[in-house]
Design a protein around this motif. Structure first.
Motif, PDB file in Angstrom:
ATOM      1  N   ILE A  93       4.426 -19.080 -24.580  1.00  9.92           N
ATOM      2  CA  ILE A  93       5.262 -17.881 -24.472  1.00  9.92           C
ATOM      3  C   ILE A  93       4.411 -16.725 -23.922  1.00  9.92           C
ATOM      4  CG2 ILE A  93       5.012 -17.076 -26.884  1.00  9.92           C
ATOM      5  CD1 ILE A  93       8.322 -17.078 -24.884  1.00  9.92           C
ATOM      6  N   GLU A  94       3.117 -16.738 -24.209  1.00 10.76           N
ATOM      7  CA  GLU A  94       2.209 -15.704 -23.663  1.00 10.76           C
ATOM      8  C   GLU A  94       2.121 -15.813 -22.147  1.00 10.76           C
ATOM      9  OE1 GLU A  94       1.213 -17.487 -26.528  1.00 10.76           O
ATOM     10  OE2 GLU A  94       1.811 -15.732 -27.712  1.00 10.76           O
ATOM     11  N   ASP A  95       2.070 -17.059 -21.642  1.00  9.39           N
ATOM     12  CA  ASP A  95       2.036 -17.249 -20.181  1.00  9.39           C
ATOM     13  C   ASP A  95       3.284 -16.651 -19.544  1.00  9.39           C
ATOM     14  OD1 ASP A  95      -0.339 -18.729 -20.319  1.00  9.39           O
ATOM     15  OD2 ASP A  95       0.740 -20.627 -20.547  1.00  9.39           O
ATOM     16  N   PHE A  96       4.435 -16.909 -20.171  1.00 10.45           N
ATOM     17  CA  PHE A  96       5.695 -16.369 -19.640  1.00 10.45           C
ATOM     18  C   PHE A  96       5.680 -14.842 -19.672  1.00 10.45           C
ATOM     19  CE2 PHE A  96       7.679 -20.561 -21.080  1.00 10.45           C
ATOM     20  CZ  PHE A  96       7.713 -21.081 -19.798  1.00 10.45           C
ATOM     21  N   LYS A  97       5.265 -14.294 -20.799  1.00 16.15           N
ATOM     22  CA  LYS A  97       5.250 -12.832 -20.949  1.00 16.15           C
ATOM     23  C   LYS A  97       4.309 -12.188 -19.928  1.00 16.15           C
ATOM     24  CE  LYS A  97       7.275 -11.991 -25.365  1.00 16.15           C
ATOM     25  NZ  LYS A  97       8.542 -12.542 -24.926  1.00 16.15           N
ATOM     26  N   GLU A  98       3.190 -12.870 -19.679  1.00 15.06           N
ATOM     27  CA  GLU A  98       2.196 -12.359 -18.734  1.00 15.06           C
ATOM     28  C   GLU A  98       2.772 -12.135 -17.332  1.00 15.06           C
ATOM     29  OE1 GLU A  98      -1.767 -14.374 -17.431  1.00 15.06           O
ATOM     30  OE2 GLU A  98      -1.865 -13.945 -19.600  1.00 15.06           O
ATOM     31  N   VAL A  99       3.649 -13.033 -16.896  1.00 18.35           N
ATOM     32  CA  VAL A  99       4.240 -12.869 -15.562  1.00 18.35           C
ATOM     33  C   VAL A  99       5.536 -12.063 -15.608  1.00 18.35           C
ATOM     34  CG1 VAL A  99       3.177 -14.950 -14.608  1.00 18.35           C
ATOM     35  CG2 VAL A  99       5.481 -15.096 -15.593  1.00 18.35           C
ATOM     36  N   GLY A 100       5.957 -11.668 -16.808  1.00 18.90           N
ATOM     37  CA  GLY A 100       7.131 -10.802 -16.916  1.00 18.90           C
ATOM     38  C   GLY A 100       8.430 -11.505 -17.271  1.00 18.90           C
ATOM     39  N   ILE A 101       8.331 -12.757 -17.713  1.00 20.80           N
ATOM     40  CA  ILE A 101       9.547 -13.472 -18.141  1.00 20.80           C
ATOM     41  C   ILE A 101       9.883 -13.025 -19.564  1.00 20.80           C
ATOM     42  CG2 ILE A 101      10.436 -15.758 -18.786  1.00 20.80           C
ATOM     43  CD1 ILE A 101       8.847 -16.807 -16.290  1.00 20.80           C
ATOM     44  N   ASN A 102      11.145 -12.643 -19.780  1.00 20.16           N
ATOM     45  CA  ASN A 102      11.546 -12.105 -21.078  1.00 20.16           C
ATOM     46  C   ASN A 102      11.641 -13.178 -22.156  1.00 20.16           C
ATOM     47  OD1 ASN A 102      12.746 -10.415 -18.789  1.00 20.16           O
ATOM     48  ND2 ASN A 102      12.791  -9.018 -20.505  1.00 20.16           N
ATOM     49  N   GLU A 103      12.218 -14.315 -21.791  1.00 22.18           N
ATOM     50  CA  GLU A 103      12.421 -15.397 -22.761  1.00 22.18           C
ATOM     51  C   GLU A 103      12.551 -16.691 -22.001  1.00 22.18           C
ATOM     52  OE1 GLU A 103      15.072 -15.591 -26.273  1.00 22.18           O
ATOM     53  OE2 GLU A 103      15.471 -13.493 -25.845  1.00 22.18           O
ATOM     54  N   TYR A 104      12.394 -17.824 -22.722  1.00 26.59           N
ATOM     55  CA  TYR A 104      12.696 -19.077 -22.030  1.00 26.59           C
ATOM     56  C   TYR A 104      13.656 -19.923 -22.838  1.00 26.59           C
ATOM     57  CZ  TYR A 104       9.735 -22.295 -24.722  1.00 26.59           C
ATOM     58  OH  TYR A 104       9.203 -23.081 -25.703  1.00 26.59           O
ATOM     59  N   ILE A 105      14.440 -20.698 -22.102  1.00 26.71           N
ATOM     60  CA  ILE A 105      15.421 -21.599 -22.702  1.00 26.71           C
ATOM     61  C   ILE A 105      15.001 -23.007 -22.305  1.00 26.71           C
ATOM     62  CG2 ILE A 105      17.858 -22.253 -22.761  1.00 26.71           C
ATOM     63  CD1 ILE A 105      18.461 -19.351 -21.786  1.00 26.71           C
ATOM     64  N   PRO A 106      14.765 -23.883 -23.299  1.00 28.51           N
ATOM     65  CA  PRO A 106      14.309 -25.238 -22.957  1.00 28.51           C
ATOM     66  C   PRO A 106      15.429 -26.102 -22.383  1.00 28.51           C
ATOM     67  CG  PRO A 106      14.539 -24.991 -25.341  1.00 28.51           C
ATOM     68  CD  PRO A 106      14.855 -23.653 -24.739  1.00 28.51           C
ATOM     69  N   LYS A 107      15.023 -27.067 -21.557  1.00 25.05           N
ATOM     70  CA  LYS A 107      15.953 -28.109 -21.102  1.00 25.05           C
ATOM     71  C   LYS A 107      15.741 -29.302 -22.027  1.00 25.05           C
ATOM     72  CE  LYS A 107      15.903 -27.220 -16.116  1.00 25.05           C
ATOM     73  NZ  LYS A 107      15.315 -27.690 -14.869  1.00 25.05           N
ATOM     74  N   PRO A 108      16.732 -30.141 -22.275  1.00 27.03           N
ATOM     75  CA  PRO A 108      18.105 -30.015 -21.771  1.00 27.03           C
ATOM     76  C   PRO A 108      18.775 -28.753 -22.312  1.00 27.03           C
ATOM     77  CG  PRO A 108      17.941 -31.783 -23.395  1.00 27.03           C
ATOM     78  CD  PRO A 108      16.547 -31.313 -23.128  1.00 27.03           C
ATOM     79  N   LEU A 109      19.552 -28.113 -21.449  1.00 22.73           N
ATOM     80  CA  LEU A 109      20.128 -26.826 -21.811  1.00 22.73           C
ATOM     81  C   LEU A 109      21.147 -26.915 -22.935  1.00 22.73           C
ATOM     82  CD1 LEU A 109      20.730 -25.016 -18.409  1.00 22.73           C
ATOM     83  CD2 LEU A 109      19.096 -24.413 -20.178  1.00 22.73           C
ATOM     84  N   ASN A 110      21.005 -25.995 -23.863  1.00 21.40           N
ATOM     85  CA  ASN A 110      22.031 -25.793 -24.878  1.00 21.40           C
ATOM     86  C   ASN A 110      22.861 -24.627 -24.338  1.00 21.40           C
ATOM     87  OD1 ASN A 110      23.422 -24.437 -26.948  1.00 21.40           O
ATOM     88  ND2 ASN A 110      21.962 -25.090 -28.495  1.00 21.40           N
ATOM     89  N   PHE A 111      24.079 -24.932 -23.881  1.00 24.07           N
ATOM     90  CA  PHE A 111      24.857 -23.914 -23.171  1.00 24.07           C
ATOM     91  C   PHE A 111      25.339 -22.777 -24.073  1.00 24.07           C
ATOM     92  CE2 PHE A 111      24.853 -27.305 -20.009  1.00 24.07           C
ATOM     93  CZ  PHE A 111      24.426 -26.581 -18.912  1.00 24.07           C
ATOM     94  N   ASP A 112      25.522 -23.069 -25.365  1.00 24.37           N
ATOM     95  CA  ASP A 112      25.884 -21.983 -26.292  1.00 24.37           C
ATOM     96  C   ASP A 112      24.736 -20.980 -26.372  1.00 24.37           C
ATOM     97  OD1 ASP A 112      28.328 -23.116 -26.872  1.00 24.37           O
ATOM     98  OD2 ASP A 112      27.561 -24.271 -28.570  1.00 24.37           O
ATOM     99  N   LEU A 113      23.525 -21.523 -26.468  1.00 26.66           N
ATOM    100  CA  LEU A 113      22.340 -20.671 -26.516  1.00 26.66           C
ATOM    101  C   LEU A 113      22.198 -19.890 -25.203  1.00 26.66           C
ATOM    102  CD1 LEU A 113      19.688 -19.864 -28.042  1.00 26.66           C
ATOM    103  CD2 LEU A 113      18.587 -21.733 -26.793  1.00 26.66           C
ATOM    104  N   LEU A 114      22.409 -20.580 -24.096  1.00 25.80           N
ATOM    105  CA  LEU A 114      22.326 -19.941 -22.781  1.00 25.80           C
ATOM    106  C   LEU A 114      23.275 -18.748 -22.688  1.00 25.80           C
ATOM    107  CD1 LEU A 114      21.229 -20.268 -19.735  1.00 25.80           C
ATOM    108  CD2 LEU A 114      23.478 -21.222 -19.334  1.00 25.80           C
TER     109      LEU A 114
END
Length: 124
Positions: A92-113
């Motif tokens: 999550i630190e790697d994502f935050k470092e480039v400016g990504i707010n959050e990540y959603i894992p695959k396979p996608l949970n569409f309710d969560l999406l």
């Protein structure tokens, strides 16, 4: 109507995501790589970007970095939600470092999406 970019090289995931968000009254533009995300942003305003991490030409990490570096303060602060099947390679630190707010894992949970998309697009 809130405008969302879906950047995803899998047509199946792209189409499913698009349909689900259109039902929720989002205006969707979809592209298959990071370069096309930047082209879209160049010409228009969007409220959110759903970004696959593994894409051809320019991946999601590099694209997020370039978005955060844009001169336009509104465009450079668009929320970015990463969609990835291999989050194990990134923290999550790697994502935050480039400016990504959050990540959603695959396979996608569409309710969560839908929940996350609404969270980031609801007016303050």
């Amino acid at each position: 109507m809130k405008k969302v970019i879906i950047a995803e090289d899998s047509s199946v995931i792209q189409n499913l995501t698009k349909k689900i968000l259109q039902v929720q009254s989002f205006n969707i533009s979809s592209v298959k790589n990071g370069e096309d995300v930047l082209k879209l942003l160049n010409g228009d305003h969007f409220d959110l970007i759903l970004m696959d991490i593994n894409m051809p030409k320019m991946d999601g990490m590099e694209c997020a970095k370039q978005i955060r570096a844009l001169a336009d303060p509104i465009k450079s602060s668009i929320p970015i939600l990463a969609i990835t099947g291999n989050a194990k390679n990134y923290s999550i630190e790697d994502f935050k470092e480039v400016g990504i707010n959050e990540y959603i894992p695959k396979p996608l949970n569409f309710d969560l999406l839908v929940e996350k998309v609404k969270k980031y697009t609801e007016s303050e």
